[in-house]
Design a protein around this motif. Structure first.
Motif, PDB file in Angstrom:
ATOM      1  N   GLU A  57       0.843  -1.190   0.000  1.00  0.00           N
ATOM      2  CA  GLU A  57       0.000   0.000   0.000  1.00  0.00           C
ATOM      3  C   GLU A  57       0.883   1.246   0.000  1.00  0.00           C
ATOM      4  O   GLU A  57       1.866   1.321   0.732  1.00  0.00           O
ATOM      5  N   LYS A 111      -4.039   9.098   4.193  1.00  0.00           N
ATOM      6  CA  LYS A 111      -3.846   7.675   4.513  1.00  0.00           C
ATOM      7  C   LYS A 111      -2.492   7.439   5.097  1.00  0.00           C
ATOM      8  O   LYS A 111      -1.523   8.015   4.701  1.00  0.00           O
ATOM      9  N   ASN A 166       1.708   5.261   0.550  1.00  0.00           N
ATOM     10  CA  ASN A 166       1.369   6.332   1.476  1.00  0.00           C
ATOM     11  C   ASN A 166       1.317   7.628   0.673  1.00  0.00           C
ATOM     12  O   ASN A 166       2.308   8.041   0.094  1.00  0.00           O
ATOM     13  N   LEU A 202      -7.869  10.366   1.073  1.00  0.00           N
ATOM     14  CA  LEU A 202      -6.855   9.689   0.277  1.00  0.00           C
ATOM     15  C   LEU A 202      -5.469  10.193   0.622  1.00  0.00           C
ATOM     16  O   LEU A 202      -4.537   9.399   0.824  1.00  0.00           O
TER      17      LEU A 202
END
Length: 175
Positions: A2, A175, A4, A172
């Motif tokens: 994921e 995050k 950042n 978004l």
């Protein structure tokens, strides 16, 4: 893995020189200010940008002076004036560079047509309903929802979705 998307730099908020959606602009900038996210207004205007109901906004940076590497993300405000930019090669190149740099990109109302012409949208996106045929002619399927997130690219339908759009974009990048 994921990614950042925390913004190390300010956001860039592009508004059309004329006929930008004031409701979208005000919803987005209000939330960015509340969240203490720095942003700069960009346009091709040499003076003042004028919204659809006469709101006047001074841009901070000219279109030709934009260097995506200096910003953490891009939001393009819609309104009928955004349609004038769907073929603007300078703006399309800027969008493509934000995409190449894996930075968050958001567009609302008619502005997703700019992203479609830049080739950065996936299979689905949202736009102003009357722009649906053009979006689909560019190979992107219309999603009938107020806001649609596809990875780091967020599109939204219209001014009624502006708050949700802004909240999704801030979510978004935080995050």
């Amino acid at each position: 893995m994921e990614r950042n998307f925390l913004i190390p730099k300010s956001l860039l908020l592009f508004i059309p020189q004329t006929d930008f959606s004031e409701e979208e602009y005000l919803a987005i900038t209000s939330l960015l200010k509340r969240e203490r996210i720095n942003f700069f207004i960009a346009s091709d205007a040499t003076g003042i940008c004028v919204g659809s109901s006469g709101l006047k906004v001074k841009n901070d940076i000219q279109l030709y002076n934009i260097h995506p590497v200096n910003f953490g993300g891009l939001i393009i405000v819609g309104g009928s004036g955004a349609r004038n930019y769907k073929g603007n090669q300078k703006l399309i190149k800027i969008v493509q560079e934000f995409n190449r740099l894996d930075k968050p990109i958001g567009a609302i109302c008619s502005a997703p047509l700019i992203l479609a012409n830049a080739g950065v949208l996936g299979d689905f996106a949202v736009c102003y309903p009357s722009d649906k045929p053009e979006l689909e002619s560019l190979g992107v399927q219309y999603k009938d929802v107020p806001v649609f997130a596809d990875g780091r690219i967020i599109t939204a339908r219209d001014p009624k979705a502006a708050v949700e759009f802004a909240e999704s974009f801030v979510g978004l990048i935080k995050k």
